[in-house]
Design an enzyme around this catalytic site. Sequence first.
Site, PDB file in Angstrom:
ATOM      1  N   HIS A 135       3.448  -3.436 -11.477  1.00 59.69           N
ATOM      2  CA  HIS A 135       2.765  -4.591 -12.066  1.00 59.69           C
ATOM      3  C   HIS A 135       3.845  -5.512 -12.649  1.00 59.69           C
ATOM      4  O   HIS A 135       4.895  -5.038 -13.071  1.00 59.69           O
ATOM      5  CB  HIS A 135       1.852  -4.060 -13.183  1.00 59.69           C
ATOM      6  CG  HIS A 135       0.923  -5.062 -13.779  1.00 59.69           C
ATOM      7  ND1 HIS A 135       1.301  -5.955 -14.755  1.00 59.69           N
ATOM      8  CD2 HIS A 135      -0.386  -5.302 -13.546  1.00 59.69           C
ATOM      9  CE1 HIS A 135       0.260  -6.693 -15.102  1.00 59.69           C
ATOM     10  NE2 HIS A 135      -0.777  -6.325 -14.377  1.00 59.69           N
ATOM     11  N   ASP A 212       4.224   3.729 -16.849  1.00 59.73           N
ATOM     12  CA  ASP A 212       3.156   2.771 -17.094  1.00 59.73           C
ATOM     13  C   ASP A 212       1.837   3.497 -16.801  1.00 59.73           C
ATOM     14  O   ASP A 212       1.509   3.769 -15.649  1.00 59.73           O
ATOM     15  CB  ASP A 212       3.364   1.563 -16.170  1.00 59.73           C
ATOM     16  CG  ASP A 212       2.202   0.580 -16.215  1.00 59.73           C
ATOM     17  OD1 ASP A 212       1.159   0.894 -16.805  1.00 59.73           O
ATOM     18  OD2 ASP A 212       2.350  -0.507 -15.632  1.00 59.73           O
ATOM     19  N   GLN A 215      -3.233   2.486 -15.562  1.00 58.42           N
ATOM     20  CA  GLN A 215      -4.298   2.861 -14.626  1.00 58.42           C
ATOM     21  C   GLN A 215      -4.534   4.367 -14.553  1.00 58.42           C
ATOM     22  O   GLN A 215      -5.456   4.806 -13.859  1.00 58.42           O
ATOM     23  CB  GLN A 215      -3.972   2.330 -13.214  1.00 58.42           C
ATOM     24  CG  GLN A 215      -3.896   0.824 -13.129  1.00 58.42           C
ATOM     25  CD  GLN A 215      -5.226   0.128 -13.417  1.00 58.42           C
ATOM     26  OE1 GLN A 215      -6.299   0.748 -13.317  1.00 58.42           O
ATOM     27  NE2 GLN A 215      -5.179  -1.132 -13.778  1.00 58.42           N
ATOM     28  N   LYS A 238      -8.893  -0.929 -20.698  1.00 56.15           N
ATOM     29  CA  LYS A 238      -9.176  -0.352 -19.380  1.00 56.15           C
ATOM     30  C   LYS A 238      -9.796   1.036 -19.519  1.00 56.15           C
ATOM     31  O   LYS A 238     -10.083   1.704 -18.534  1.00 56.15           O
ATOM     32  CB  LYS A 238      -7.886  -0.267 -18.556  1.00 56.15           C
ATOM     33  CG  LYS A 238      -7.262  -1.626 -18.251  1.00 56.15           C
ATOM     34  CD  LYS A 238      -5.982  -1.465 -17.482  1.00 56.15           C
ATOM     35  CE  LYS A 238      -5.122  -2.705 -17.470  1.00 56.15           C
ATOM     36  NZ  LYS A 238      -5.633  -3.795 -16.644  1.00 56.15           N
ATOM     37  N   CYS A 376      -1.292  -9.233 -10.025  1.00 60.27           N
ATOM     38  CA  CYS A 376      -0.041  -9.129 -10.791  1.00 60.27           C
ATOM     39  C   CYS A 376       0.936  -8.152 -10.131  1.00 60.27           C
ATOM     40  O   CYS A 376       1.703  -7.474 -10.838  1.00 60.27           O
ATOM     41  CB  CYS A 376      -0.281  -8.751 -12.254  1.00 60.27           C
ATOM     42  SG  CYS A 376      -1.233  -9.947 -13.163  1.00 60.27           S
TER      43      CYS A 376
HETATM   44  N1  PMP Z   1       0.357  -2.103 -15.641  1.00 56.90           N
HETATM   45  C1  PMP Z   1      -0.656  -1.887 -14.812  1.00 56.90           C
HETATM   46  C2  PMP Z   1      -0.507  -0.852 -13.722  1.00 56.90           C
HETATM   47  C3  PMP Z   1      -1.840  -2.603 -14.949  1.00 56.90           C
HETATM   48  O1  PMP Z   1      -2.857  -2.386 -14.115  1.00 56.90           O
HETATM   49  C4  PMP Z   1      -1.944  -3.565 -15.997  1.00 56.90           C
HETATM   50  C5  PMP Z   1      -3.209  -4.378 -16.167  1.00 56.90           C
HETATM   51  N2  PMP Z   1      -3.685  -4.949 -14.984  1.00 56.90           N
HETATM   52  C6  PMP Z   1      -0.858  -3.738 -16.835  1.00 56.90           C
HETATM   53  C7  PMP Z   1       0.276  -2.987 -16.641  1.00 56.90           C
HETATM   54  C8  PMP Z   1      -0.903  -4.724 -17.960  1.00 56.90           C
HETATM   55  O2  PMP Z   1      -1.851  -4.356 -18.899  1.00 56.90           O
HETATM   56  P1  PMP Z   1      -2.263  -5.324 -20.109  1.00 56.90           P
HETATM   57  O3  PMP Z   1      -2.618  -6.640 -19.474  1.00 56.90           O
HETATM   58  O4  PMP Z   1      -3.420  -4.657 -20.746  1.00 56.90           O
HETATM   59  O5  PMP Z   1      -1.086  -5.451 -20.991  1.00 56.90           O
END
Ligand code: PMP
Length: 420
Positions: A135, A212, A215, A238, A376
């Site tokens: 991401h 990270d 997910q 999430k 993203c």
């Molecule tokens: N890493 C991953 C794998 C994600 O799916 C996301 C959210 N789409 C993020 C980081 C970023 O999370 P946040 O926007 O809650 O900071």
Amino acid sequence: MSATTKPQTKATSFDAEALRADFPALQQDIYDDTPLVYLDNAATSQTPTAVIDRLEHFHSRENSNVHRGVHRLSQDATDEYESARESIATFIDAPNPEQVIFTRGTTEGLNLISSTFGELVVDEGDEILLTEMEHHSNIVPWQMLAEQVGAEIRVLPVSDRGELEMDRLGEFLTDDTALVAVTHVSNTLGTINPVGDLIDSAHAQDVPVVLDGAQSAPHMPVDVQALDADFFVFSGHKMFGPTGIGILYGKREHLEAMPPYHGGGDMIDEVSFEKSTYDGLPHKFEAGTPHIAGVVGLGTAAEYMMDLNWDAVQAHEDDVLAYATEQVQAIDGLRIVGTAPEKTSVLSFVFEDIHPYDAGTFLDRLGIAVRTGHHCTQPLVERYGLPGTIRASFAAYNTREDADRLVEGLRCVKQMLGDS
Ligand code: PMP
């Protein structure tokens, strides 16, 4: 409840329909009596009544600042805030709640690590190893650090079906690698990465690993001690919790060695104009008034998740994903992106003749909420030569009926927007 022992799951089975009843947002009709099918859980999941009620109770009875008031409300708010930390520590099996730091979310957690720990361990000429499926929030902070110190970003490639090319790890994990940052589960492909092997290989070379968990935390029991990750970060929104609140877990020796990220109130021991000294863990990393309601709500979300029978939840989520995959891939002219055998909760796909954005907009008019675009993960979708994908992402409350509605919708999309 001890902070180190996961509670016995209270439920013995899992009823997705019963769970669904806990989520008011899922009960609504949109666009002229069309019942909502919510399949954008990888972006943000819905909120159960338990969390909504907890937030309401906080704001109506406990709202006050933490760690500073002698009055009753402030003491109550502080107790609730710290008790939420204990719940989260239990949720991820952290050895001690002091290693659970509240952040705004995964993005802030990763920025905190890169700006503090990163600066300690990454020097000029070093390499930071990422993967092709990261991401943006697990790419950009490391690029900023690399630029600042003169380090290089290396990228472990992803195969056509969406797995990390682990057989090539030796090419990328080198004597110059100072740090590895990798996603536990891909938000675009759903791939569950072999993070245990990655962590073992990195640790064999004394290289720390940042996971990270944005997910993974919503879809599987996480045990940070068993994983042996140096850091694990995730977001509340999430996993049935509020937005704007997340968690950074770190190994104690790292957290203690790291300088503070932000300076201000609540993170200090003593302040003078000549010099200030800092508080210990976890407060060193929580400057200023935190998102107290968010913390309390997230604590309730973690308790709510721990009350579920996770073997049964995972079996259900796997069933819905397998069912949806089978139905969706039978649609003419549609291709699934991400077909790794180890997957959870995400189904990404493209039509050969329909732009993802057009398909997503059409599905929305049918009451089906999906995400379209690069999610993203621009380098990843570019690796597949795509402008983006259509992503349906599932949570424990989704059912085979939701998958049926998706498939029905996609057939309409094909008929109305397709070339033939
Ligand atoms: N890493 C991953 C794998 C994600 O799916 C996301 C959210 N789409 C993020 C980081 C970023 O999370 P946040 O926007 O809650 O900071």
